[in-house]
Design a protein around this motif. Structure first.
Motif: not given
Length: 236
Positions: A176-177, A185-189, A198-201, A218-221
């Motif tokens: 998956l993409d 941005y920070t992408y966290k699965w 389970t988690y992966k960035t 998807v996050s940003k400070n």
């Protein structure tokens, strides 16, 4: 007319006082106090089901006035300080019964009236600035202020992530993409497979054989985290 003259005189006195503080102690009958910092939360976009998270920032606490929210919620949180970006409106509210008016300098402009307890203040440039809440107490003009630092020179204004950044594309049977991936941005699965999470960035994630439930956040400070919501995938 008397109120206007008094206001002009008060502004002049405050301006002289602020300037004199940078040089030497002032004998003017004006008292200025800076607000103390405490952790606080700014709630953003309550109406959006995907925006239930709060934007944890640093506010300043005062019994006299406080910042209610930043609109839109584009702020930088750096070294324990909340730094609103250019174009952001600061909604603040005061509570003193003998309130006079709001006063700003540097990077700020007041939108609308400066004589209402609730005020809107817009950041118009990257320089530092101050917000002053003025009131009368014991026949003296008082001011409670908050200083905002300049926007860091290495900071480029980046909008907050949107729901479009959470779109998932299945490029292979087991891969998956993030379709609209952006390095800003920070992408966290989050992948739940056989009851185990389970988690992966990063941009993509590899699925195991069988069924999996996948969520992409998807996050940003300084922004509200966007989430795709759980979706089911099956790998043969």
């Amino acid at each position: 007319m008397k109120k206007t003259i008094f206001k002009i005189a008060s502004i002049l006195m405050l301006t002289i006082f602020i300037g004199s503080c940078e040089k030497e102690d002032s004998n003017l009958d004006i008292y200025d106090q800076e607000m103390k910092e405490v952790p606080s939360e700014t709630v953003l976009n309550k109406g959006n089901e995907n925006n239930k998270a709060t934007n944890v920032a640093v506010n300043k606490s005062s019994k006299l006035w406080k910042i209610l929210k930043y609109v839109p919620g584009k702020v930088i949180v750096e070294n324990g300080q909340t730094i609103p970006e250019v174009g952001v409106d600061i909604i603040a509210e005061g509570y003193h019964p003998n309130f006079l008016f709001w006063l700003v300098d540097g990077c700020f402009e007041i939108v609308g009236s400066d004589e209402e307890q609730k005020v809107t203040i817009k950041r118009v440039n990257k320089n530092e600035g101050n917000i002053y809440y003025t009131y009368m107490e014991n026949n003296s003009i008082m001011a409670s202020h908050r200083k905002f630092v300049a926007i860091p020179p290495d900071h480029s204004s980046t909008p907050c992530p949107s729901s479009g950044h959470t779109m998932i594309e299945q490029i292979f049977n087991s891969v998956l993409d993030a379709k609209n991936y952006d390095t800003k941005y920070t992408y966290k699965w989050k992948v739940v497979h056989n009851g185990r999470a389970t988690y992966k960035t990063g941009r993509s994630v590899l699925l195991r054989k069988g069924g999996s439930t996948v969520t992409l956040s998807v996050s940003k400070n300084g922004c509200t985290t966007q989430s795709s919501g759980p979706k089911n995938y099956f790998v043969r």
